[in-house]
Design an enzyme around this catalytic site. Structure first.
Site, PDB file in Angstrom:
ATOM      1  CG  HIS A  54       5.218  -5.170   7.878  1.00  0.00           C
ATOM      2  ND1 HIS A  54       3.948  -5.585   8.208  1.00  0.00           N
ATOM      3  CD2 HIS A  54       5.053  -4.020   7.168  1.00  0.00           C
ATOM      4  CE1 HIS A  54       3.062  -4.737   7.717  1.00  0.00           C
ATOM      5  NE2 HIS A  54       3.710  -3.766   7.084  1.00  0.00           N
ATOM      6  CD  GLU A  55       7.754  -1.046   7.050  1.00  0.00           C
ATOM      7  OE1 GLU A  55       7.528  -0.892   5.838  1.00  0.00           O
ATOM      8  OE2 GLU A  55       6.998  -0.593   7.929  1.00  0.00           O
ATOM      9  CG  HIS A  58       5.481  -3.077   2.457  1.00  0.00           C
ATOM     10  ND1 HIS A  58       4.236  -3.377   1.938  1.00  0.00           N
ATOM     11  CD2 HIS A  58       5.276  -2.835   3.783  1.00  0.00           C
ATOM     12  CE1 HIS A  58       3.327  -3.326   2.899  1.00  0.00           C
ATOM     13  NE2 HIS A  58       3.933  -3.000   4.023  1.00  0.00           N
TER      14      HIS A  58
END
Length: 252
Positions: A54-55, A58
């Site tokens: 998820h990170e 980004h």
């Protein structure tokens, strides 16, 4: 892509997920404590892998949009120790999962938004995190429905279903337009500067308020009705996911 080098820490988490998943797959029901511990390790390590992805999403989207600073910060190594805010990225989400099976992740990598070209790209950078959770949920659901896990024990299937449900919850929650979550990050570039400045100091408290709100029986019931509809649409049994959650909480 030359900057993407999975760290030993990330690979170790993947190894724990694989080993505990293998044990849960072979569970014959003879040792309940060991089986529940395996489920806990499988789900937690699987959840941590998804947090890293998820990170990473980004950071990678930010790099593609102009923020080259993410390379030096180590965000592209998928190393959870490199993220700038471990409290928001890992500690709080882990506590939320342990307390109530509520996975709140998102947006804790520090990006140079001024280097990202345009408001639309800034919105995309925020959106890719929860979309990563959605993609993981779909891929795992396809594996579950394709017969790829046929022959696994009921313990593994319950844990696997719960892990899918966590991804669905994470995607839905993170897309809410609440300050501090990615859904708000999608809208933020389009909001007036004065409003953004006034809201910014309260973002961490908004997340905690949302978590407290989800503990309300009426809100919790409505929310999980929505989650059950989505998991049903993915052909994942909410009942099986609930069994996985009960096994996950080995201390109860």
């Amino acid at each position: 892509m030359r900057h993407v080098r999975p760290s030993p820490v990330f690979l170790a988490i993947v190894a724990v997920c694989a080993a505990s998943g293998w044990y849960a797959w072979r569970d014959d029901g003879s040792t309940e404590t060991a089986a529940r511990t395996a489920v806990f390790l499988m789900v937690m390590s699987g959840w941590l892998v998804s947090l890293c992805l998820h990170e990473f999403a980004h950071a990678f989207a930010a790099l593609r949009s102009g923020d080259e600073g993410v390379v030096g910060k180590g965000y592209l190594t998928l190393d959870p120790l490199k993220y700038s805010d471990p409290l928001l990225s890992f500690i709080l989400p882990t506590v939320f999962v342990l307390l109530g099976g509520i996975p709140l992740s998102g947006g804790a990598v520090y990006l140079d938004r001024s280097a990202i070209r345009g408001r639309a790209r800034n919105s995309v950078v925020s959106a890719v995190g929860p979309l990563t959770n959605a993609v993981i949920a779909i891929v795992l659901a396809l594996l579950l429905g394709s017969g790829a896990v046929d022959g696994a024990s009921p313990t593994f299937l319950a844990a696997f279903s719960f892990l899918i449900q966590l991804q669905v919850i994470a995607a839905v929650l993170n897309l809410l337009p609440v300050p501090g979550l990615d859904g708000y990050g999608v809208l933020e570039p389009w909001l007036p500067y004065g409003f953004r400045k006034a809201v910014a100091p309260y973002a961490p408290y908004a997340i905690l308020f949302l978590f407290a709100l989800l503990w309300s029986p009426s809100v919790n019931r409505v929310f999980y009705d929505v989650i059950d509809q989505i998991t049903n649409a993915l052909d994942v049994s909410p009942f099986l996911a609930d069994q996985g959650y009960r096994l996950f909480r080995f201390w109860s």
